[in-house]
Design a protein around this motif. Sequence first.
Motif, PDB file in Angstrom:
ATOM      1  N   THR A 116       0.815  -1.213   0.000  1.00  0.00           N
ATOM      2  CA  THR A 116       0.000   0.000   0.000  1.00  0.00           C
ATOM      3  C   THR A 116       0.852   1.267   0.000  1.00  0.00           C
ATOM      4  N   ALA A 117       2.163   1.131  -0.166  1.00  0.00           N
ATOM      5  CA  ALA A 117       3.037   2.307  -0.170  1.00  0.00           C
ATOM      6  C   ALA A 117       2.851   3.109  -1.450  1.00  0.00           C
ATOM      7  N   CYS A 118       3.141   4.401  -1.389  1.00  0.00           N
ATOM      8  CA  CYS A 118       2.960   5.277  -2.551  1.00  0.00           C
ATOM      9  C   CYS A 118       4.149   5.209  -3.531  1.00  0.00           C
ATOM     10  N   TYR A 119       5.371   5.299  -3.001  1.00  0.00           N
ATOM     11  CA  TYR A 119       6.540   5.405  -3.879  1.00  0.00           C
ATOM     12  C   TYR A 119       6.682   4.301  -4.944  1.00  0.00           C
ATOM     13  N   PRO A 120       6.385   3.034  -4.626  1.00  0.00           N
ATOM     14  CA  PRO A 120       6.548   2.026  -5.683  1.00  0.00           C
ATOM     15  C   PRO A 120       5.776   2.370  -6.964  1.00  0.00           C
ATOM     16  N   SER A 121       4.602   2.996  -6.819  1.00  0.00           N
ATOM     17  CA  SER A 121       3.838   3.343  -8.027  1.00  0.00           C
ATOM     18  C   SER A 121       4.563   4.414  -8.836  1.00  0.00           C
ATOM     19  N   ALA A 122       5.227   5.338  -8.137  1.00  0.00           N
ATOM     20  CA  ALA A 122       5.988   6.374  -8.850  1.00  0.00           C
ATOM     21  C   ALA A 122       7.154   5.748  -9.603  1.00  0.00           C
ATOM     22  N   CYS A 123       7.810   4.791  -8.970  1.00  0.00           N
ATOM     23  CA  CYS A 123       8.960   4.130  -9.614  1.00  0.00           C
ATOM     24  C   CYS A 123       8.531   3.441 -10.910  1.00  0.00           C
ATOM     25  N   LEU A 124       7.403   2.725 -10.842  1.00  0.00           N
ATOM     26  CA  LEU A 124       6.942   1.994 -12.034  1.00  0.00           C
ATOM     27  C   LEU A 124       6.428   2.953 -13.111  1.00  0.00           C
ATOM     28  N   ALA A 125       5.612   3.937 -12.710  1.00  0.00           N
ATOM     29  CA  ALA A 125       4.991   4.824 -13.699  1.00  0.00           C
ATOM     30  C   ALA A 125       6.011   5.739 -14.352  1.00  0.00           C
ATOM     31  N   LEU A 126       7.021   6.149 -13.589  1.00  0.00           N
ATOM     32  CA  LEU A 126       8.026   7.055 -14.156  1.00  0.00           C
ATOM     33  C   LEU A 126       9.208   6.282 -14.744  1.00  0.00           C
ATOM     34  N   ASN A 127       9.110   4.944 -14.730  1.00  0.00           N
ATOM     35  CA  ASN A 127      10.171   4.094 -15.280  1.00  0.00           C
ATOM     36  C   ASN A 127      11.515   4.411 -14.620  1.00  0.00           C
ATOM     37  N   ALA A 128      11.503   4.396 -13.302  1.00  0.00           N
ATOM     38  CA  ALA A 128      12.700   4.748 -12.538  1.00  0.00           C
ATOM     39  C   ALA A 128      13.744   3.641 -12.588  1.00  0.00           C
TER      40      ALA A 128
END
Lengths: 262, 161
Positions: A116-128
């Motif tokens: 339920t953490a927020c950051y993992p979604s940013a990593c995937l969506a921004l192709n980090a």
Amino acid sequence: MHDFQYHKPSSVADAVAALGSGEDATLVAGGMTLIPTLKQRLAAPSDLVDLSGVADLVGVRDKGDHVEIGAMTTHAAVAASPDVPGCLAELAGNIGDAQVRNRGTIGGSVANNDPTACYPSACLALNATIVTNSREIAADDYFTGMFETALEEGEIITAIRFPKPEAGKYMKFENPASRYALVGVFVAKTGGQVRVAVTGAGQDGVFRATDIESALSSNFSPDAVDSSTIDVDGLNGDIHASAEYRQHLIGVMAKRAVAACA
Amino acid sequence: MPSVTMTVNGKQVSGDVEGRTLLSTFIRENLDLTGTHIGCDTSQCGACVVHVDGRSIKSCTLLAVQAEGADVVTIEGLADGEELHPMQEAFRDCHGLQCGFCTPGMVMSAVDLLNVNPDPSDHEIREWLEGNICRCTGYHNIVKAVKQAAQTMRGQAAAAE
């Protein structure tokens, strides 16, 4: 809390050595998940290796087409940084509460991979890219399941690189009690490519909603989300929300995120 | 047993602690500063909020050893002798407390808010205080107190220039 041996190394190399010295040593970054876990005796490491003494791991660096965020950078620092893309800064500024944001770190969140953490979604969506002391891991290869990552024994995240998007938005539907993401959807458009990542909903943790991605690739508008399918299989159902409700929320959050991007 | 040294309310203190000793325990039991309260002990209620190196944190979710060398301020360190801090004054004026259990944490958290945002809106105050739980007041007078303190402190800052 069971007692442990405490270490505070000042370099990544010393941290690796300290990790290897204990029978069951573990790293602590901000400790916002780990310390409550220790208090509940859900974990009882022999050694605690505190990364807060490693100065190299803190800070935001603007690298032109991408931004590199040191693993020990707090959520509050990411939220306040003018070098961080707005959508990512906003996400960081809405994690937990103010005191959690003053201690919690991006590296700790990404290493823990809470479903339920927020950051993992940013990593995937921004192709980090997840940078560790031994290699660079693409976000697509990094998140391997609930609380599971591609990190190996003794491997330490040093930084995360985020390409700068043309547009991006994270929409979170919070559990009204815990404020964790019941469903969070990060929509990003980078170099003409659309990526959509969903947190809080998947049985295996964060995932990409590929059908929404292809719909948005041909028509980047909220309506396009309606024409895509979100598979209910693999979604989490619990006392907080059924799998069907989460399925519905993914569509709603994705539409709101796209609308906010425009 | 590890020993720790830190500055608490302007004074250097040290003590022997276990690795697992929480900062809240060290403050209350080693230093006898019992103004820092322990409510939930699960990082949620915010009664234990203190400042570490100028930022508010929950002292029940930090090990004492993690605060080695840090500058810590607790509720006892806020007043200037007999003169209350404007935030404490405002909580008194606005009746921002009833039982008072959450108050030390509320005040320390609210002071940190004004450090980063000297003129917060009602909404920003409520958002910021998400990590501080009060079961008596309904938050209304707490928000009022923070607004009053913000106004007083902006006035003081302007007068000092």
